[in-house]
Design a protein around this motif. Structure first.
Motif, PDB file in Angstrom:
ATOM      1  N   VAL A 149       0.838  -1.206   0.000  1.00  0.00           N
ATOM      2  CA  VAL A 149       0.000   0.000   0.000  1.00  0.00           C
ATOM      3  C   VAL A 149       0.868   1.250   0.000  1.00  0.00           C
ATOM      4  O   VAL A 149       0.570   2.238  -0.679  1.00  0.00           O
ATOM      5  CB  VAL A 149      -0.953  -0.004   1.221  1.00  0.00           C
ATOM      6  N   LYS A 150       1.972   1.212   0.748  1.00  0.00           N
ATOM      7  CA  LYS A 150       2.867   2.376   0.793  1.00  0.00           C
ATOM      8  C   LYS A 150       3.545   2.633  -0.552  1.00  0.00           C
ATOM      9  O   LYS A 150       3.969   3.751  -0.823  1.00  0.00           O
ATOM     10  CB  LYS A 150       3.943   2.167   1.862  1.00  0.00           C
ATOM     11  N   GLU A 151       3.646   1.572  -1.385  1.00  0.00           N
ATOM     12  CA  GLU A 151       4.328   1.700  -2.667  1.00  0.00           C
ATOM     13  C   GLU A 151       3.426   2.248  -3.768  1.00  0.00           C
ATOM     14  O   GLU A 151       3.863   2.363  -4.920  1.00  0.00           O
ATOM     15  CB  GLU A 151       4.863   0.328  -3.107  1.00  0.00           C
ATOM     16  N   VAL A 152       2.172   2.546  -3.457  1.00  0.00           N
ATOM     17  CA  VAL A 152       1.264   3.097  -4.464  1.00  0.00           C
ATOM     18  C   VAL A 152       1.862   4.393  -5.027  1.00  0.00           C
ATOM     19  O   VAL A 152       2.313   5.264  -4.279  1.00  0.00           O
ATOM     20  CB  VAL A 152      -0.124   3.375  -3.859  1.00  0.00           C
ATOM     21  N   SER A 153       1.839   4.497  -6.347  1.00  0.00           N
ATOM     22  CA  SER A 153       2.415   5.679  -7.003  1.00  0.00           C
ATOM     23  C   SER A 153       1.641   6.944  -6.632  1.00  0.00           C
ATOM     24  O   SER A 153       0.413   6.993  -6.786  1.00  0.00           O
ATOM     25  CB  SER A 153       2.373   5.489  -8.523  1.00  0.00           C
ATOM     26  N   ARG A 168     -13.551   4.852  -0.766  1.00  0.00           N
ATOM     27  CA  ARG A 168     -13.876   3.464  -1.096  1.00  0.00           C
ATOM     28  C   ARG A 168     -13.420   3.109  -2.508  1.00  0.00           C
ATOM     29  O   ARG A 168     -12.904   2.011  -2.756  1.00  0.00           O
ATOM     30  CB  ARG A 168     -15.378   3.244  -0.959  1.00  0.00           C
ATOM     31  N   GLN A 169     -13.590   4.023  -3.442  1.00  0.00           N
ATOM     32  CA  GLN A 169     -13.163   3.775  -4.816  1.00  0.00           C
ATOM     33  C   GLN A 169     -11.644   3.707  -4.925  1.00  0.00           C
ATOM     34  O   GLN A 169     -11.099   2.897  -5.682  1.00  0.00           O
ATOM     35  CB  GLN A 169     -13.723   4.865  -5.733  1.00  0.00           C
ATOM     36  N   LEU A 170     -10.952   4.551  -4.159  1.00  0.00           N
ATOM     37  CA  LEU A 170      -9.492   4.479  -4.141  1.00  0.00           C
ATOM     38  C   LEU A 170      -9.020   3.131  -3.610  1.00  0.00           C
ATOM     39  O   LEU A 170      -8.070   2.544  -4.135  1.00  0.00           O
ATOM     40  CB  LEU A 170      -8.925   5.610  -3.273  1.00  0.00           C
ATOM     41  N   LEU A 171      -9.683   2.657  -2.576  1.00  0.00           N
ATOM     42  CA  LEU A 171      -9.315   1.365  -1.994  1.00  0.00           C
ATOM     43  C   LEU A 171      -9.491   0.248  -3.011  1.00  0.00           C
ATOM     44  O   LEU A 171      -8.621  -0.615  -3.157  1.00  0.00           O
ATOM     45  CB  LEU A 171     -10.181   1.097  -0.757  1.00  0.00           C
ATOM     46  N   ARG A 172     -10.614   0.281  -3.720  1.00  0.00           N
ATOM     47  CA  ARG A 172     -10.932  -0.803  -4.658  1.00  0.00           C
ATOM     48  C   ARG A 172     -10.100  -0.746  -5.934  1.00  0.00           C
ATOM     49  O   ARG A 172      -9.641  -1.776  -6.429  1.00  0.00           O
ATOM     50  CB  ARG A 172     -12.415  -0.758  -5.003  1.00  0.00           C
ATOM     51  N   LEU A 176      -5.940  -1.674  -3.588  1.00  0.00           N
ATOM     52  CA  LEU A 176      -6.011  -3.137  -3.664  1.00  0.00           C
ATOM     53  C   LEU A 176      -5.180  -3.704  -4.819  1.00  0.00           C
ATOM     54  O   LEU A 176      -4.399  -4.637  -4.602  1.00  0.00           O
ATOM     55  CB  LEU A 176      -7.472  -3.594  -3.764  1.00  0.00           C
ATOM     56  N   PRO A 177      -5.342  -3.195  -6.051  1.00  0.00           N
ATOM     57  CA  PRO A 177      -4.497  -3.734  -7.131  1.00  0.00           C
ATOM     58  C   PRO A 177      -3.006  -3.561  -6.874  1.00  0.00           C
ATOM     59  O   PRO A 177      -2.203  -4.428  -7.222  1.00  0.00           O
ATOM     60  CB  PRO A 177      -4.946  -2.932  -8.356  1.00  0.00           C
ATOM     61  N   SER A 178      -2.638  -2.439  -6.248  1.00  0.00           N
ATOM     62  CA  SER A 178      -1.224  -2.198  -5.969  1.00  0.00           C
ATOM     63  C   SER A 178      -0.669  -3.192  -4.958  1.00  0.00           C
ATOM     64  O   SER A 178       0.464  -3.666  -5.097  1.00  0.00           O
ATOM     65  CB  SER A 178      -1.032  -0.773  -5.450  1.00  0.00           C
ATOM     66  N   ALA A 179      -1.474  -3.496  -3.945  1.00  0.00           N
ATOM     67  CA  ALA A 179      -1.009  -4.387  -2.874  1.00  0.00           C
ATOM     68  C   ALA A 179      -1.229  -5.857  -3.176  1.00  0.00           C
ATOM     69  O   ALA A 179      -0.712  -6.719  -2.458  1.00  0.00           O
ATOM     70  CB  ALA A 179      -1.715  -4.027  -1.569  1.00  0.00           C
ATOM     71  N   MET A 180      -1.989  -6.181  -4.239  1.00  0.00           N
ATOM     72  CA  MET A 180      -2.371  -7.564  -4.489  1.00  0.00           C
ATOM     73  C   MET A 180      -1.167  -8.471  -4.735  1.00  0.00           C
ATOM     74  O   MET A 180      -1.078  -9.578  -4.217  1.00  0.00           O
ATOM     75  CB  MET A 180      -3.325  -7.628  -5.682  1.00  0.00           C
ATOM     76  N   SER A 181      -0.225  -7.995  -5.552  1.00  0.00           N
ATOM     77  CA  SER A 181       0.967  -8.807  -5.835  1.00  0.00           C
ATOM     78  C   SER A 181       1.787  -9.044  -4.570  1.00  0.00           C
ATOM     79  O   SER A 181       2.281 -10.147  -4.329  1.00  0.00           O
ATOM     80  CB  SER A 181       1.834  -8.126  -6.895  1.00  0.00           C
ATOM     81  N   TRP A 182       1.939  -7.991  -3.754  1.00  0.00           N
ATOM     82  CA  TRP A 182       2.641  -8.129  -2.480  1.00  0.00           C
ATOM     83  C   TRP A 182       1.918  -9.130  -1.575  1.00  0.00           C
ATOM     84  O   TRP A 182       2.542  -9.960  -0.916  1.00  0.00           O
ATOM     85  CB  TRP A 182       2.729  -6.776  -1.781  1.00  0.00           C
ATOM     86  N   MET A 183       0.594  -9.030  -1.563  1.00  0.00           N
ATOM     87  CA  MET A 183      -0.195  -9.885  -0.680  1.00  0.00           C
ATOM     88  C   MET A 183      -0.053 -11.353  -1.069  1.00  0.00           C
ATOM     89  O   MET A 183       0.176 -12.211  -0.209  1.00  0.00           O
ATOM     90  CB  MET A 183      -1.668  -9.472  -0.734  1.00  0.00           C
TER      91      MET A 183
END
Length: 260
Positions: A149-153, A168-172, A176-183
């Protein structure tokens, strides 16, 4: 890109080489006295025969079921907790700064020391093993999600806000897409740690499970039983990791495939 069938054959060849060297070392004098080697490492044929016997008489299924239940609960609770708190801390810098030393201190605690404490608090049932597994899984997922999440551009965030996206839209659509690979990277690692937590807990005090089987074999110097238990455990972890990969490929279908 490497063909999947070729890759699978190469992976199988590594396992075959290990088994061949193991068999030669334990049955011939090429690497020394085979009796000494087989005493400490067993023989692959004997290990394979023990595994077949376990599945043939059905005794292994009960122990597998116990370990699977403990590992699945630890994986689920630890992963969900790590994702939620990781997102929360990443979105709340002040909160993360306040709790940073406590999170690091909790992560530094040796898990083997916690195992008897959990057994004292929760008894020798499955929940003491689940608690131990959760402590292993949680921090792996937490730190990866937090970093993801911290790595979001900042540029992407600014553009999304300019388009009028709410929290909510930012989260979705952004976080979420940014953190998905890390997760998912952390989930692959967590699978093994969830099983480790369950097995170590069973090893220290239990009446069933793969850890119990390995401990019982060790107590009578049954090296064949110990290695048979470890082989079953290895295939069990690989199977669960494969299932996680299927879910990852389904959820991250948008991700470009890496070039080999």
């Amino acid at each position: 890109m490497i063909d999947k069938r070729i890759l699978f054959l190469l992976q199988l060849s590594v396992a075959a080489i290990v088994l061949i060297v193991w068999h030669i070392a334990s049955t011939t004098t090429l690497f020394g006295n085979p009796k000494n080697i087989s005493f400490f490492f067993g023989e692959p044929i004997a290990v394979g025969r023990r595994i077949v016997d376990w599945f043939a008489d059905g005794s292994i299924w009960y122990h597998l079921g116990i370990t699977l239940t403990e590992a699945a609960l630890a994986f689920l609770i630890g992963s969900v907790g790590g994702v939620i708190i990781g997102f929360w801390f990443a979105r709340k810098p002040l909160l993360a700064a306040v709790f940073d030393p406590y999170v690091k201190a909790a992560n530094a605690l040796p898990r083997v020391v916690l195992a008897p404490i959990f057994a004292l608090w929760l008894g020798l049932g499955i929940w003491s093993k689940v608690a131990l597994g959760v402590t292993l899984v949680f921090f792996i997922v937490f730190f990866n999600v937090y970093q993801g999440v911290k790595e979001v551009s900042p540029t992407v965030l600014s553009n999304a806000r300019m388009l009028g996206m709410n929290g909510r839209q930012l989260l979705r659509h952004v976080y979420l897409p940014s953190a998905m690979s890390w997760m998912f990277s952390s989930l692959h690692t967590s699978v093994g740690f969830a099983v480790v937590g369950a097995v170590v807990g069973e090893y220290l005090g239990s009446a069933a499970g793969l850890g119990y089987l390995i401990h019982e074999a060790e107590s009578v110097f049954d090296v064949t039983g110990v290695f048979a238990g470890m082989v079953v455990l290895t295939f069990f972890v690989l199977l669960v990791d494969w299932l996680v990969t299927l879910v990852e490929n389904r959820l991250l279908i948008w991700r470009p495939k890496p070039a080999h």
